[in-house]
Design a protein around this motif. Structure first.
Motif, mmCIF file in Angstrom:
data_model
loop_
_atom_site.group_PDB
_atom_site.id
_atom_site.type_symbol
_atom_site.label_atom_id
_atom_site.label_comp_id
_atom_site.label_asym_id
_atom_site.label_seq_id
_atom_site.Cartn_x
_atom_site.Cartn_y
_atom_site.Cartn_z
ATOM 1 N N LYS A 181 -2.601 5.350 -5.747
ATOM 2 C CA LYS A 181 -1.913 4.052 -5.697
ATOM 3 C C LYS A 181 -2.698 2.993 -4.924
ATOM 4 C CE LYS A 181 2.761 5.842 -6.422
ATOM 5 N NZ LYS A 181 4.135 5.992 -5.855
ATOM 6 N N MET B 34 -3.979 -9.162 -0.783
ATOM 7 C CA MET B 34 -3.398 -7.857 -1.157
ATOM 8 C C MET B 34 -2.391 -7.428 -0.099
ATOM 9 S SD MET B 34 -6.692 -5.750 -2.692
ATOM 10 C CE MET B 34 -7.687 -5.872 -1.191
ATOM 11 N N TYR C 70 -4.287 -0.337 -6.778
ATOM 12 C CA TYR C 70 -3.877 -1.646 -6.260
ATOM 13 C C TYR C 70 -5.097 -2.522 -5.963
ATOM 14 C CZ TYR C 70 -1.371 -5.061 -3.366
ATOM 15 O OH TYR C 70 -0.839 -6.222 -2.846
ATOM 16 N N LEU D 130 -1.189 -3.642 0.317
ATOM 17 C CA LEU D 130 -2.132 -2.541 0.519
ATOM 18 C C LEU D 130 -1.811 -1.716 1.761
ATOM 19 C CD1 LEU D 130 -4.644 -1.036 -0.405
ATOM 20 C CD2 LEU D 130 -6.043 -2.725 0.831
ATOM 21 N N ASP E 204 -6.646 -3.723 -9.224
ATOM 22 C CA ASP E 204 -5.874 -4.727 -9.949
ATOM 23 C C ASP E 204 -5.779 -6.062 -9.216
ATOM 24 O OD1 ASP E 204 -5.438 -2.781 -11.849
ATOM 25 O OD2 ASP E 204 -3.449 -2.232 -11.081
ATOM 26 N N ASN E 205 -6.112 -6.095 -7.930
ATOM 27 C CA ASN E 205 -5.849 -7.314 -7.153
ATOM 28 C C ASN E 205 -7.058 -7.879 -6.413
ATOM 29 O OD1 ASN E 205 -2.664 -7.689 -7.094
ATOM 30 N ND2 ASN E 205 -3.076 -5.483 -6.935
ATOM 31 N N LEU F 18 0.853 0.877 1.118
ATOM 32 C CA LEU F 18 0.366 1.971 0.274
ATOM 33 C C LEU F 18 -0.539 2.910 1.073
ATOM 34 C CD1 LEU F 18 -0.433 0.025 -3.025
ATOM 35 C CD2 LEU F 18 1.495 1.570 -2.601
#
Length: 399
Positions: free
Chosen positions: A247, A370, A251, A373, A254-255, A376
């Motif tokens: 995850k 982010m 993340y 983050l 994607d960011n 996560l």
């Protein structure tokens, strides 16, 4: 004949007032390594560790193999001990080493007399014992500069110790005498070598590995476990922490800007490693990074990585080239496992053209974009699996 193992100190003998602490740790390590072989009396005197079996039928080959990988011993030998009497020394040398003198042409005798009450000087003992052995093996000749075999006699406090050439040890310092650290174990060639080199400096180690299923497989995780197990004869028993990193990694993918992905991922891993390390009482992190080997290992990239957390980051391979690293990997028997082609968390999602000179300001700006983050990363650290690995010389992993 009473056979013993002798381990000779190297750097440890220079430790001055702290030397007793190093010797005490070493004796504990030796006893632990030998306890599955049999009962041994382990003690230290005259800068030498003695390992004397207290049972019959102990496998001395296995015992010697176990202790030969212990850091802190500069050299080792298997010896027999006898009375400090010249006739007894001669007969014992022939009985113990006579077979080794067959099939060779040259030899020499070396003698060391730390017990000065012994009536013969070292040169006298070398000359007379050499003459005795020549009388038994008249095909031999003495070569003091380049002999094929050495007969060594050490006259010490507790007896005369007779053995062949010393075997080079691993050197370094006993594991645990320099604190404890968490090693980033990726599954490649470098990180097991980094663990070996830091353990050689007396550092106790645990390992951390980042797994990203389904992008990385169960076989990749088993490969890393096998690598951690392979180096336990050097590092001692250890913990392997496996972080579920899917995850956080997705993340970041994607960011974040594509060209900064690798450095951002490394910083994220360092923050999670910091959490695990502090829970374990570790005082530093260890990585297998080598300067300029890949884009994330330039000076600028390392500067950005270091700033992610506040524990010291030790990089024992930083000035080594790949051929040196591979040579060490072969020495510690990890190379063949390291090159098995299983997915590595660090290589998935890798951009085609990563930035090799990132600035910390742009990294911090990307992380500011982010906000999810940190949560996560905390979840990944909390869900980390702990695997306990005991010392063993037998590891099988079929690729």
């Amino acid at each position: 004949m009473r056979e013993v193992i002798m381990g000779y100190q190297g750097e440890m003998s220079l430790k001055g007032l702290n030397r007793n602490q190093f010797e005490s740790t070493m004796m504990k390590i030796l006893r632990y390594r030998l306890k599955t072989v049999g009962r041994f009396r382990v003690y230290c005197t005259q800068s030498t560790f003695y390992m004397e079996p207290e049972e019959e039928d102990i496998d001395m080959d296995l015992a010697f193999e176990r202790v030969s990988k212990v850091f802190g011993l500069a050299a080792l030998s298997r010896a027999v001990v006898c009375e400090k009497d010249f006739d007894t020394i001669c007969q014992t040398a022939e009985d113990y080493l006579g077979d080794s003198l067959h099939g060779i042409k040259t030899f020499k005798v070396e003698a060391r007399r730390s017990d000065k009450t012994f009536p013969m000087t070292s040169p006298e003992l070398m000359r007379e014992l050499g003459a005795y052995l020549l009388g038994r093996h008249n095909y031999l000749r003495v070569d003091v500069k380049n002999p094929q075999f050495k007969v060594i006699v050490e006259i010490r406090d507790y007896g005369a110790y007779i053995h062949g050439p010393k075997i080079q040890g691993e050197g370094g310092l006993p594991v645990g005498t320099s604190g404890r650290a968490l090693n980033m174990l990726s599954g490649g060639i470098d990180s097991p070598v980094a663990a070996y080199r830091m353990a050689k400096r007396g550092l106790g180690l645990d390992h951390i590995h980042f797994a990203s299923p389904p992008y990385t497989s169960e076989r990749a995780k088993l490969k890393v476990k096998a690598l951690a197990q392979l180096i336990t004869p050097y590092t001692g028993s250890t913990n392997l922490f496996v972080v579920p990193y899917t995850k956080p990694q997705e993340y970041i993918r994607d960011n974040a800007p594509d060209v900064l992905f690798t450095v951002l991922m490394r910083r994220s891993m360092m923050r999670i490693a910091n959490i695990i390390a502090r829970k374990q009482g570790c005082e530093a992190l260890v990585t297998g990074e080598s300067l300029a080997q890949v884009a994330s290992q330039t000076v600028k990239a390392l500067q950005c990585t270091d700033a992610a957390q506040d524990l010291p980051i030790l990089r024992p391979l930083i000035g080594m080239d790949k051929t040196e690293i591979v040579e060490t990997a072969r020495h510690i028997n990890t190379f063949e496992t390291s090159i098995l082609p299983y997915e590595d968390c660090c290589t998935i999602f890798t951009p085609p053209h990563p930035k090799i000179r990132p600035e910390l300001s742009e990294i911090l700006e990307a992380e500011a974009g982010m906000p999810g983050l940190a949560e996560l990363e905390a979840e990944a650290a909390e869900a980390t699996e702990r695997i306990r690995l005991r010392i063993t010389d037998d590891v099988e992993f079929e690729g």
